[in-house]
Motif scaffolding. Structure first.
Motif, short mmCIF file in Angstrom:
data_model
loop_
_atom_site.label_atom_id
_atom_site.label_comp_id
_atom_site.label_asym_id
_atom_site.label_seq_id
_atom_site.Cartn_x
_atom_site.Cartn_y
_atom_site.Cartn_z
N ILE A 160 0.88 -1.18 0.00
CA ILE A 160 0.00 0.00 0.00
C ILE A 160 0.91 1.23 0.00
CG2 ILE A 160 -1.76 1.27 1.28
CD1 ILE A 160 -2.72 -1.37 2.45
N SER A 165 -3.06 5.91 -0.95
CA SER A 165 -3.14 4.54 -0.42
C SER A 165 -3.57 3.55 -1.50
CB SER A 165 -4.12 4.48 0.77
OG SER A 165 -3.67 5.28 1.83
N LEU A 167 -2.81 0.19 -4.06
CA LEU A 167 -2.35 -1.17 -3.79
C LEU A 167 -1.73 -1.76 -5.04
CD1 LEU A 167 -2.32 -3.80 -1.97
CD2 LEU A 167 -4.51 -4.36 -3.05
N PHE A 185 -6.80 2.26 0.53
CA PHE A 185 -6.63 1.01 1.26
C PHE A 185 -5.94 1.30 2.60
CE2 PHE A 185 -6.61 -0.54 -3.21
CZ PHE A 185 -7.75 -1.33 -3.12
N VAL A 197 -8.05 -7.11 1.48
CA VAL A 197 -7.68 -5.71 1.63
C VAL A 197 -8.82 -4.96 2.28
CG1 VAL A 197 -6.55 -3.78 0.49
CG2 VAL A 197 -6.59 -6.01 -0.62
#
Length: 377
Positions: A160, A165, A167, A185, A197
Motif C-alpha cells: 500500500i 493509499s 495497492l 486502502f 484488503v
C-alpha cells in the motif's frame, strides 16, 4: 546438594526453552553442548517452531529488540542501512525504501527487503512508478504471503503506497507490479490463496492470488462490504489471522477529547459464503463480534499484526488481550516534539488497560516501532 545443571533431563530443559523469547533461546543453546542439542531438537518440532512470541523492533541509531516477557531491550548491530527508511516487517524481513526521480514529475519507489536474522542477501524488488505529487512519506504497508527463504519461487508481495493509499501486488519472479484500480486502502493480509484488503470505508476486498498469472483477470478486484457494521467512528482497523486460521478484524476507538486516549478495541470474525468451485473472490456472509479471544493474544501495529497462544506462553501473556503501541506527543522548547511510547495491553473481556514501559522515546521523523517474529537459526 550440588546440582548438575549441564546434564538436566531433556524434558525439563524443553519446558524451560518453550517459555523463552527468541533471544534467550539462542543464549540458552550457547550454555553447553547438552543445552544446544535440546534447543536444536525442539526447533525441529513444527508446533514449537510456530509458537513464537513477537518482539518489538525499535528503530534507533541501531535497531533494538524489546522482549515482552523479559521486559528487556536488547541492543543489536543489524546489517540494515538507512534505518530512517524502515517501513515495517513481514515474515522476519524488514523493508526499506528509497526513491529515484525521473522527468515529467515521475518517480520510482524502490523497495529492498533485508533479513537481519539470517545470512541471506537482500532482495531488491522491481521499482514502483508513481507521480511525485502522489508520494507522501513512507510506505504505509508492505506484507509478504510467505518467507522468501522457504518459498523462493512462490511468495507474493503486497504494497500500500502513496498518499492515495493505492495497492500493488508482485509475485516472485515477475518483473512488473500488478496495480489494483482502487485507492484508500488501509490494511492488507494474505491467507492461503486469497489476499484480503481493507478500505478506508472498511469494505473488505478479496482477491484470488492464482490470477496473478493472468494479467487481464489480475486487475479485477471486487468489494465485499462487511454487513451490519458502521465504521465512521473508527480511527484504525487491523486485519489479523487467528490461530485457528480465521480472518479477524480489530477495530480501535479513541476518545474525541484526547487524541491519545483509547476507549476500546472490538474484534470481529469474518464468515464467508461457502463456494464449491474455485473463484476469484470470496464474499462476506457476516461478521461475528467476539466477546472472548479464546487462546489468541493479538499484537497489532502498522506492519503485520500477529496472533500468539496464551496457553503456550502462560505466565508471559495476558489472556483475552490485545498488545499495541501507544504514542503521546511531547513538545520541546525548540518546537520539535518527541513521541514516547508505551506497550499497552487491552483486555477484551473487561475493557481494562495496563502497560509495559520500554525506556525509550523517539523523534517524530523516526519510524514507529513494529512487531517482529524473530526466526531461530
Amino acid at each position: 546438594m550440588e546440582r548438575d545443571w549441564a546434564n538436566l533431563e531433556a524434558l525439563a530443559l524443553g519446558l524451560i526453552l518453550d517459555k523463552l523469547e527468541r533471544v534467550d533461546q539462542i543464549w540458552f543453546g550457547a550454555v553447553c553442548k547438552n543445552w544446544l542439542s535440546v534447543a536444536k531438537l525442539n526447533h525441529q518440532n513444527q508446533e514449537l517452531r510456530n509458537n513464537v512470541l513477537p518482539m518489538l523492533m525499535i528503530p534507533k541509531t541501531n535497531l533494538s529488540l524489546y522482549g515482552i516477557s523479559s521486559n528487556i531491550t536488547y541492543e543489536f548491530q543489524f546489517p540494515i542501512p538507512s534505518y530512517d527508511n524502515c517501513c515495517g516487517c513481514s515474515h522476519g524481513w524488514i523493508t526499506t525504501i528509497h526513491t529515484k526521480y525521473h522527468a515529467y514529475s515521475d518517480m520510482d519507489i524502490v523497495i529492498t527487503m533485508f533479513n537481519p536474522f539470517k545470512t541471506v542477501s537482500p532482495i531488491t524488488l522491481p521499482p514502483l512508478r508513481t507521480c511525485i505529487d502522489y508520494y507522501d512519506a513512507l510506505l504505509p504497508k508492505v506484507t509478504l504471503s510467505a518467507d522468501p527463504i522457504t518459498s523462493p519461487n512462490d511468495y507474493v508481495v503486497a504494497v500500500i503506497y502513496t498518499k492515495w493509499s493505492r495497492l500493488s501486488i508482485l509475485k516472485s519472479g515477475q518483473t512488473s507490479w500488478t496495480c489494483i484500480g482502487y485507492c484508500d486502502f488501509t490494511d492488507v493480509i494474505v491467507l492461503g490463496d486469497f489476499l484480503y484488503v481493507l478500505t478506508q470505508k472498511k469494505s473488505l476486498l478479496s482477491f484470488n492470488l492464482s490470477y496473478l498469472d493472468d494479467p487481464d483477470r489480475a486487475k479485477t478486484i471486487s468489494p465485499s462490504p462487511a454487513p451490519g457494521i458502521r465504521f465512521h467512528e473508527d480511527l484504525k482497523c487491523y486485519l489479523v489471522k487467528s490461530l485457528e486460521g480465521d480472518l479477524w478484524l480489530v477495530r480501535k476507538f479513541l476518545s474525541d477529547s484526547d487524541h491519545n486516549g483509547l476507549i476500546k478495541f472490538e474484534v470481529y470474525r469474518f464468515e464467508f459464503e461457502f463456494q464449491r468451485r474455485k473463484v476469484q473472490r470470496r464474499k462476506v456472509k457476516q461478521m461475528v463480534k467476539l466477546e472472548s479471544l479464546g487462546d489468541n493474544v493479538l499484537f497489532v501495529g502498522e506492519c503485520d499484526s500477529i496472533s500468539a497462544s496464551a496457553s503456550h506462553f502462560s505466565g508471559s501473556l495476558k489472556q483475552d488481550s490485545i498488545y499495541y503501541i501507544n504514542k503521546v506527543k511531547h513538545y520541546t522548547p525548540f518546537h520539535e516534539y518527541c513521541e514516547p511510547f508505551n506497550v499497552e495491553i487491552y483486555n477484551v473481556k473487561d475493557g481494562s488497560i495496563c502497560h509495559q514501559d520500554p525506556e525509550y522515546s523517539f523523534v517524530k521523523h523516526m519510524p514507529t516501532p513494529f512487531w517482529v517474529l524473530m526466526p531461530l537459526q
